[in-house]
Design a protein around this motif. Structure first.
Motif, mmCIF file in Angstrom:
data_model
loop_
_atom_site.group_PDB
_atom_site.id
_atom_site.type_symbol
_atom_site.label_atom_id
_atom_site.label_comp_id
_atom_site.label_asym_id
_atom_site.label_seq_id
_atom_site.Cartn_x
_atom_site.Cartn_y
_atom_site.Cartn_z
ATOM 1 N N UNK A 119 0.783 -1.305 0.039
ATOM 2 C CA UNK A 119 -0.124 -0.110 -0.107
ATOM 3 C C UNK A 119 0.601 1.374 -0.006
ATOM 4 N N UNK A 120 2.278 1.384 0.263
ATOM 5 C CA UNK A 120 3.036 2.350 0.461
ATOM 6 C C UNK A 120 3.127 3.288 -0.709
ATOM 7 N N UNK A 121 3.167 2.449 -1.942
ATOM 8 C CA UNK A 121 3.116 3.519 -3.222
ATOM 9 C C UNK A 121 2.059 4.093 -3.555
ATOM 10 N N UNK A 122 0.895 3.950 -2.872
ATOM 11 C CA UNK A 122 -0.233 4.899 -3.240
ATOM 12 C C UNK A 122 0.102 6.515 -2.357
ATOM 13 N N UNK A 123 0.913 6.579 -1.728
ATOM 14 C CA UNK A 123 1.262 7.685 -1.205
ATOM 15 C C UNK A 123 2.000 8.787 -2.262
ATOM 16 N N UNK A 124 2.482 8.029 -3.362
ATOM 17 C CA UNK A 124 3.020 8.683 -4.611
ATOM 18 C C UNK A 124 1.820 8.954 -5.723
ATOM 19 N N UNK A 125 0.954 7.624 -5.733
ATOM 20 C CA UNK A 125 0.199 7.285 -6.633
ATOM 21 C C UNK A 125 -0.963 8.464 -6.995
ATOM 22 N N UNK A 126 -1.562 8.515 -5.683
ATOM 23 C CA UNK A 126 -2.657 9.641 -5.617
ATOM 24 C C UNK A 126 -2.402 11.005 -5.986
ATOM 25 N N UNK A 127 -1.370 11.468 -5.287
ATOM 26 C CA UNK A 127 -0.752 13.017 -5.787
ATOM 27 C C UNK A 127 -0.497 12.873 -7.244
#
Length: 201
Positions: A119-127
């Motif tokens: 799930x960590x990559x969503x910190x970058x994916x959403x922005x």
């Protein structure tokens, strides 16, 4: 950690009677072996052209070759999720240019799968998604129509991703509400137990 990778290879290990070490080793080997094929399948599902599909294979190959072996062997689910995020965001750019209900569904479901991997990559994916939506609106002659369609895509993808990820996401959020967030690595760290040879420490 999100459980999908461990569900898959834990279940496979139970069937073929692997211990934890063998399950981890074979999980890394099989992930590395099938990641290029899965990348190609994902590109085909998102209606990439033949040339773009070869690019997807190239991205997968470069990822596996460029990364240190221990990174792949120790945490293959992070590598797989990172690679899929790259292919996913490229497909999202295609969706902004050519809105498609089918592609929205594919990205929503695959987004949930990626979240269940790591799930960590969503910190970058959403922005990144929000930045692309804003950029598309600013460069489009029909600015408000484009923005409306892109927000609709974002909402549909977000809802589907949340639904697919809910087996992990809902219990996690409930625990956060009930118990709060604790960094147990800090909680159970005792400075006196640390051996530091440097004289100034």
């Amino acid at each position: 950690y999100p459980p999908l990778y461990f569900w898959i290879f834990g279940s496979l290990g139970r069937i073929v009677h692997w211990d934890g070490i063998k399950a981890a080793q074979w999980g890394a080997i099989l992930t590395s072996a099938f990641l290029p094929l899965f990348s190609l399948w994902f590109a085909k599902a998102c209606a990439w052209t033949k040339k773009e599909q070869r690019v997807a294979l190239l991205i997968a190959g470069i990822t596996l070759i460029a990364l240190p072996t221990d990174a792949i062997m120790l945490k293959p689910y992070e590598v797989a999720a990172a690679l899929l995020c790259v292919l996913w965001i490229i497909s999202f750019i295609g969706l902004l240019k050519h809105p498609s209900q089918k592609l929205r569904l594919i990205l929503g479901v695959s987004g949930g799968v990626i979240f269940l991997l790591y799930d960590f990559w969503f910190i970058f994916l959403i922005p990144a998604m929000l930045g692309l939506i804003l950029s598309n609106a600013l460069t489009n002659k029909r600015r408000w129509a484009a923005l409306s369609a892109d927000i609709k895509s974002f909402a549909i993808i977000g809802c589907l991703t949340t639904i697919i990820a809910s087996p992990f996401l809902l219990p996690y959020l409930m625990d956060l509400v009930k118990l709060g967030q604790e960094n147990y690595q800090v909680t159970y760290f005792f400075p006196t137990d640390a051996y530091l040879s440097a004289p100034w420490l």
